[in-house]
Design a protein around this motif. Sequence first.
Motif, PDB file in Angstrom:
ATOM      1  N   ASN A 155     -16.862  49.257 -47.058  1.00  0.00           N
ATOM      2  CA  ASN A 155     -17.905  48.481 -46.387  1.00  0.00           C
ATOM      3  C   ASN A 155     -19.052  49.356 -45.907  1.00  0.00           C
ATOM      4  O   ASN A 155     -20.162  48.859 -45.706  1.00  0.00           O
ATOM      5  CB  ASN A 155     -17.330  47.743 -45.176  1.00  0.00           C
ATOM      6  N   TYR A 156     -18.772  50.639 -45.683  1.00  0.00           N
ATOM      7  CA  TYR A 156     -19.765  51.527 -45.084  1.00  0.00           C
ATOM      8  C   TYR A 156     -19.465  52.952 -45.520  1.00  0.00           C
ATOM      9  O   TYR A 156     -18.298  53.332 -45.651  1.00  0.00           O
ATOM     10  CB  TYR A 156     -19.671  51.424 -43.550  1.00  0.00           C
ATOM     11  N   TYR A 174     -10.325  47.297 -40.114  1.00  0.00           N
ATOM     12  CA  TYR A 174     -11.276  48.251 -40.664  1.00  0.00           C
ATOM     13  C   TYR A 174     -10.775  49.653 -40.386  1.00  0.00           C
ATOM     14  O   TYR A 174     -10.573  50.024 -39.238  1.00  0.00           O
ATOM     15  CB  TYR A 174     -12.664  48.015 -40.047  1.00  0.00           C
ATOM     16  N   ARG A 229     -24.438  42.756 -45.074  1.00  0.00           N
ATOM     17  CA  ARG A 229     -23.828  42.283 -43.822  1.00  0.00           C
ATOM     18  C   ARG A 229     -22.641  43.167 -43.438  1.00  0.00           C
ATOM     19  O   ARG A 229     -22.505  43.587 -42.286  1.00  0.00           O
ATOM     20  CB  ARG A 229     -23.379  40.825 -43.975  1.00  0.00           C
ATOM     21  N   ARG A 230     -21.778  43.482 -44.390  1.00  0.00           N
ATOM     22  CA  ARG A 230     -20.611  44.324 -44.109  1.00  0.00           C
ATOM     23  C   ARG A 230     -21.026  45.726 -43.664  1.00  0.00           C
ATOM     24  O   ARG A 230     -20.451  46.290 -42.741  1.00  0.00           O
ATOM     25  CB  ARG A 230     -19.712  44.416 -45.340  1.00  0.00           C
ATOM     26  N   ARG A 263     -22.548  45.448 -40.135  1.00  0.00           N
ATOM     27  CA  ARG A 263     -21.490  45.176 -39.152  1.00  0.00           C
ATOM     28  C   ARG A 263     -20.688  46.443 -38.867  1.00  0.00           C
ATOM     29  O   ARG A 263     -20.367  46.746 -37.714  1.00  0.00           O
ATOM     30  CB  ARG A 263     -20.579  44.061 -39.659  1.00  0.00           C
ATOM     31  N   SER A 264     -20.378  47.206 -39.895  1.00  0.00           N
ATOM     32  CA  SER A 264     -19.632  48.459 -39.702  1.00  0.00           C
ATOM     33  C   SER A 264     -20.452  49.468 -38.909  1.00  0.00           C
ATOM     34  O   SER A 264     -19.914  50.164 -38.043  1.00  0.00           O
ATOM     35  CB  SER A 264     -19.247  49.057 -41.054  1.00  0.00           C
ATOM     36  N   GLN A 283     -22.737  48.758 -36.704  1.00  0.00           N
ATOM     37  CA  GLN A 283     -22.768  48.269 -35.321  1.00  0.00           C
ATOM     38  C   GLN A 283     -21.446  48.562 -34.611  1.00  0.00           C
ATOM     39  O   GLN A 283     -21.432  48.988 -33.464  1.00  0.00           O
ATOM     40  CB  GLN A 283     -23.069  46.769 -35.284  1.00  0.00           C
ATOM     41  N   ARG A 284     -20.312  48.352 -35.297  1.00  0.00           N
ATOM     42  CA  ARG A 284     -19.001  48.663 -34.720  1.00  0.00           C
ATOM     43  C   ARG A 284     -18.902  50.133 -34.341  1.00  0.00           C
ATOM     44  O   ARG A 284     -18.376  50.476 -33.292  1.00  0.00           O
ATOM     45  CB  ARG A 284     -17.896  48.347 -35.727  1.00  0.00           C
TER      46      ARG A 284
END
Length: 180
Positions: free
Chosen positions: A81-82, A111, A138-139, A142-143, A145-146
Amino acid sequence: MKNYKNPSDSRVSITELMLPSHSNFGGKVHGGHILNLMDQIAFACASKHSQRYCVTASVNRVDFLSPVEVGELITLRASINYTGKTSMVVGVRVDSENITEGTKRHCNSSYFTMVAKDEEGKSVPVPGLILENEQAVRRFARSKQRKKEAFSRDTRFDESQFQMKEHLKRLIDENVKIDL
């Protein structure tokens, strides 16, 4: 090694029958067994992307949404994802299937942050990610940001910056006795 890769280049999945040896005292599949499988598939995905041996650096929140029964199939799916400089966030989804009823349930998602290593155990750069659609963007976002929230959470409660008075008032309605 390529500079950038598509998430589909390293996507992996496994399906496994849940046996009585996987059960806990309650007769359900032990969460630890599922976590072990999740870590294995995250490793496979990250290693496939980086073409390196990878280690688990962290796991971001695992919520068990529904129990898995002995005799069910579980399918684990993983994708990148990232990508950072040496780390990757691998999204892992677990679904169970009752093979006699044909019903499927989403059991959990998590994750895993994985880090690529060289032969001496030093972190090494990983290929970046090609984001080809809105879901991939988006993924990735989101990663990112997490990761930012985790850093903020970690530093806010760092011993050198912690302000006890600020937090004591938040504990008034909690199940705790403060005896300083």
